[in-house]
Design a protein around this motif. Structure first.
Motif, PDB file in Angstrom:
ATOM      1  N   SER A   8      16.110  60.027  48.515  1.00 51.29           N
ATOM      2  CA  SER A   8      16.438  60.360  47.123  1.00 51.29           C
ATOM      3  C   SER A   8      15.464  59.700  46.156  1.00 51.29           C
ATOM      4  O   SER A   8      15.034  60.325  45.179  1.00 51.29           O
ATOM      5  CB  SER A   8      17.863  59.919  46.799  1.00 51.29           C
ATOM      6  N   ILE A   9      15.109  58.458  46.417  1.00 47.02           N
ATOM      7  CA  ILE A   9      14.146  57.769  45.566  1.00 47.02           C
ATOM      8  C   ILE A   9      12.780  58.435  45.675  1.00 47.02           C
ATOM      9  O   ILE A   9      12.069  58.585  44.684  1.00 47.02           O
ATOM     10  CB  ILE A   9      14.099  56.264  45.901  1.00 47.02           C
ATOM     11  N   SER A  10      12.429  58.891  46.868  1.00 48.96           N
ATOM     12  CA  SER A  10      11.168  59.640  47.033  1.00 48.96           C
ATOM     13  C   SER A  10      11.165  60.899  46.177  1.00 48.96           C
ATOM     14  O   SER A  10      10.139  61.272  45.611  1.00 48.96           O
ATOM     15  CB  SER A  10      10.954  60.009  48.498  1.00 48.96           C
ATOM     16  N   LEU A  34      13.209  51.647  36.927  1.00 50.02           N
ATOM     17  CA  LEU A  34      12.292  52.749  37.240  1.00 50.02           C
ATOM     18  C   LEU A  34      10.893  52.246  37.556  1.00 50.02           C
ATOM     19  O   LEU A  34      10.215  52.780  38.434  1.00 50.02           O
ATOM     20  CB  LEU A  34      12.258  53.752  36.081  1.00 50.02           C
ATOM     21  N   GLN A  35      10.452  51.201  36.852  1.00 51.58           N
ATOM     22  CA  GLN A  35       9.144  50.611  37.144  1.00 51.58           C
ATOM     23  C   GLN A  35       9.109  50.037  38.551  1.00 51.58           C
ATOM     24  O   GLN A  35       8.138  50.238  39.283  1.00 51.58           O
ATOM     25  CB  GLN A  35       8.790  49.532  36.121  1.00 51.58           C
ATOM     26  N   LYS A  36      10.149  49.328  38.948  1.00 54.18           N
ATOM     27  CA  LYS A  36      10.218  48.757  40.295  1.00 54.18           C
ATOM     28  C   LYS A  36      10.169  49.842  41.358  1.00 54.18           C
ATOM     29  O   LYS A  36       9.599  49.648  42.424  1.00 54.18           O
ATOM     30  CB  LYS A  36      11.488  47.918  40.462  1.00 54.18           C
ATOM     31  N   ASP A  40       7.824  57.811  37.445  1.00 51.95           N
ATOM     32  CA  ASP A  40       7.067  58.153  36.246  1.00 51.95           C
ATOM     33  C   ASP A  40       8.037  58.515  35.123  1.00 51.95           C
ATOM     34  O   ASP A  40       8.865  59.423  35.278  1.00 51.95           O
ATOM     35  CB  ASP A  40       6.151  59.335  36.561  1.00 51.95           C
ATOM     36  N   PHE A  41       7.950  57.808  33.991  1.00 52.76           N
ATOM     37  CA  PHE A  41       8.876  58.074  32.900  1.00 52.76           C
ATOM     38  C   PHE A  41       8.267  57.702  31.551  1.00 52.76           C
ATOM     39  O   PHE A  41       7.324  56.923  31.463  1.00 52.76           O
ATOM     40  CB  PHE A  41      10.197  57.312  33.106  1.00 52.76           C
ATOM     41  N   ASP A 120      25.036  54.169  35.720  1.00 53.20           N
ATOM     42  CA  ASP A 120      25.188  53.946  37.155  1.00 53.20           C
ATOM     43  C   ASP A 120      23.986  54.573  37.845  1.00 53.20           C
ATOM     44  O   ASP A 120      23.881  55.791  37.940  1.00 53.20           O
ATOM     45  CB  ASP A 120      26.493  54.575  37.637  1.00 53.20           C
ATOM     46  N   PHE A 121      23.065  53.732  38.310  1.00 56.04           N
ATOM     47  CA  PHE A 121      21.812  54.240  38.860  1.00 56.04           C
ATOM     48  C   PHE A 121      22.021  55.068  40.115  1.00 56.04           C
ATOM     49  O   PHE A 121      21.329  56.061  40.327  1.00 56.04           O
ATOM     50  CB  PHE A 121      20.830  53.090  39.120  1.00 56.04           C
ATOM     51  N   ILE A 122      22.968  54.706  40.953  1.00 61.99           N
ATOM     52  CA  ILE A 122      23.236  55.471  42.174  1.00 61.99           C
ATOM     53  C   ILE A 122      23.727  56.878  41.813  1.00 61.99           C
ATOM     54  O   ILE A 122      23.277  57.868  42.391  1.00 61.99           O
ATOM     55  CB  ILE A 122      24.250  54.750  43.090  1.00 61.99           C
TER      56      ILE A 122
END
Length: 134
Positions: A8-10, A34-36, A40-41, A120-122
């Motif tokens: 999902s992160i990929s 998002l940086q970690k 791209d944002f 909630d990031f998940i």
């Protein structure tokens, strides 16, 4: 980290996001995360700024994530403008508002997805993954 989460992160890394949020602490947390993850944002502090940034980067932004309550131009006003210029652009609302009037108005503009604050990031990753973008 599970394989599903890694996949999902990929998927997130294949997209470019525009986050529009006036709450500095929340934006700092989102930006740091998002940086970690090397996602791209772009960021904006209100709808007017978000719209200007989108116009500069319209060929590269895949998804907008926006708050509703912001100064200068609120999220719903921005969404209306965005959808008139870029009708197929994906938009997700991130809000503390649970009143149906906001969701009803957003749906009128073609927005179907939202995240409730606190962020909630998940759930964000799951929502993006379910969109099957790119």
């Amino acid at each position: 980290m599970t394989n599903n989460l890694q996949e999902s992160i990929s998927q997130l890394k294949k997209l470019k996001f525009l986050f529009v949020e006036d709450e500095k602490d929340l934006m700092d947390i989102i930006s740091e995360t998002l940086q970690k993850l090397q996602v791209d944002f772009l960021t904006a502090n209100n709808g007017e700024e978000g719209l200007a940034i989108l116009k500069e980067h319209s060929n590269s932004v895949d998804i907008i994530v926006t708050d509703i309550s912001m100064p200068i131009m609120n999220g719903l006003e921005m969404i209306k403008e965005v959808k008139s210029l870029y009708p197929n652009l994906e938009i997700i609302i991130m809000t503390a508002h649970t009143e149906s009037k906001y969701m009803t108005e957003a749906k009128e503009y073609g927005v179907t997805d939202y995240l409730l604050k606190p962020f909630d990031f998940i759930k964000f990753i799951e929502l993006i993954n379910n969109k099957k973008l790119k």
